[in-house]
Design a protein around this motif. Sequence first.
Motif, short mmCIF file in Angstrom:
data_model
loop_
_atom_site.label_atom_id
_atom_site.label_comp_id
_atom_site.label_asym_id
_atom_site.label_seq_id
_atom_site.Cartn_x
_atom_site.Cartn_y
_atom_site.Cartn_z
N ALA A 9 0.82 -1.21 0.00
CA ALA A 9 0.00 0.00 0.00
C ALA A 9 0.86 1.26 0.00
N SER A 10 2.09 1.17 0.51
CA SER A 10 3.01 2.30 0.52
C SER A 10 3.87 2.32 -0.73
N THR A 11 4.05 1.18 -1.36
CA THR A 11 4.91 1.08 -2.55
C THR A 11 4.23 1.63 -3.79
N ALA B 236 1.01 -15.80 -0.88
CA ALA B 236 1.12 -15.52 0.55
C ALA B 236 0.71 -14.08 0.81
N VAL B 237 -0.05 -13.89 1.88
CA VAL B 237 -0.48 -12.56 2.32
C VAL B 237 0.35 -12.17 3.53
N TYR B 238 1.00 -11.01 3.48
CA TYR B 238 1.75 -10.54 4.64
C TYR B 238 0.79 -9.83 5.59
N ALA B 239 0.86 -10.20 6.87
CA ALA B 239 -0.08 -9.71 7.87
C ALA B 239 -0.22 -8.20 7.83
N GLY B 240 -1.43 -7.74 7.64
CA GLY B 240 -1.72 -6.32 7.58
C GLY B 240 -2.01 -5.83 6.18
N ASP B 241 -1.45 -6.51 5.17
CA ASP B 241 -1.76 -6.11 3.80
C ASP B 241 -3.24 -6.25 3.51
N GLU B 242 -3.89 -7.20 4.18
CA GLU B 242 -5.32 -7.42 3.92
C GLU B 242 -6.18 -6.30 4.50
#
Length: 442
Positions: free
Chosen positions: A288-290, A312-318
């Motif tokens: 979201a920052s990139t 894979a989903v990195y925690a918080g990206d969701e």
Amino acid sequence: MERQLMKRSEIWYHLCPLGFLGAEERNPAPGAVDGPISHRLADLVGWLDHLVELGVTGLLLGPVFESGSHGYDVVDPFRIDRRLGNEADLVGLIDECRQRSLRVGLDVVFHHVGRDHPFFVDVLAHGRGSSRADWFHIDFDRPGDDGFRYAKFEGHGQLVKLNHGNDQVLDWAVEVARYWLDRGVDALRLDAAYAIPAGFLATFESRVRALRPDLLRIGEVIHGDYVAIAKASRLTSVTQYELWKAIWSSLNERNFYELAHALERHIDFCRHFVPWNFVGNHDTTRIASTLSDRRHLPHALAILFTLPGLPAVYAGDEQGAEGRKYDREGGDAEIRKPLPYRPGELAGDSLLIWQLHRELIAVRRARPWLADGALKVTQLSNRSMAFEVRSQTNLLVTVLNTDDRSVSCSLPPGLVLVAGHAVAKLKATELPAQGWGIWSSA
């Protein structure tokens, strides 16, 4: 490729417990027999139903072993970090995951140990006379900060490189794996696999396979020849950093030719190993920052969840969490901190992003054949592209548009729109400005 891993659609949720749970930056008593223990791991149980509702099938935990600071400076891989709890806390979490049909993976570090590891402490105390001196690459005849020179991980003095030519080091690594496999672990992420001799990892694999034939072994490979490393090291899966970079870079630069090139390489990678696909992890700036245009977050996710491999989903990206990675000591703090929202608190844009993840994960899980399907780019320009994934009997097409005008897209007959932004309002062969769509035969 180990096809038995592809029998079901796997989607992993990756989190770093030390940061996620707000642990202290420094361990107050690394390696001590006594001392305070904070049972933070138990708090993760409250997140498991959130993961089930999201639709993921596995939980990959970052470092949980006793360490001095960030978890990769391991002091004792047979003990849980006192800032997180104890072994009973981890076993309890694994049991709770089992009750929800969630697989569990652990991050293991076999390239190096922390300076506080008792074996290196023994070397510091006894020098050449230490029985552990051969565990490390040490030159007692060259001066250094400790009176001698030793090999480090990429120049980090707190991370002491192990001597992988020592059979005792291999035995130790196998025993670490055995210990946690016996407690219910399903997968191991091998930190810095690209820097560990391939022969060491290959022998490790043959011995661990005897303990758990279906063990998922994820090798962290940031750079180098992915195929050669995966084959020589006998890795099940390899972190797909090339794809990660191509996704956000293509979207930011409005240049899908870069992504198309990466997908051609991805096709080859899939012939040799199972790619571990991601748009963010514990070492990268949040997606979201990139992205320079937040409207392109759905495009990035559509790519992630429709390509062959393991997403894979990195925690918080969701939930659209933001944070930047900085090239300095402590530069990971923003991307490993506790999340802004707890389950049930999501609202506004964060709720919409969570719903989008859930929708795309459902699309993925309903089509397990995507994991090892045949990938092909079918349409390409700077600001729009389409790719398909086929099995013998099924087809899925993903179309992306980052232009400010609609673009035409050619679709095979018989496909049904299963996800997308505003595409249903137009005819099926036209994609709106900044739009995306996923069509499938089943």
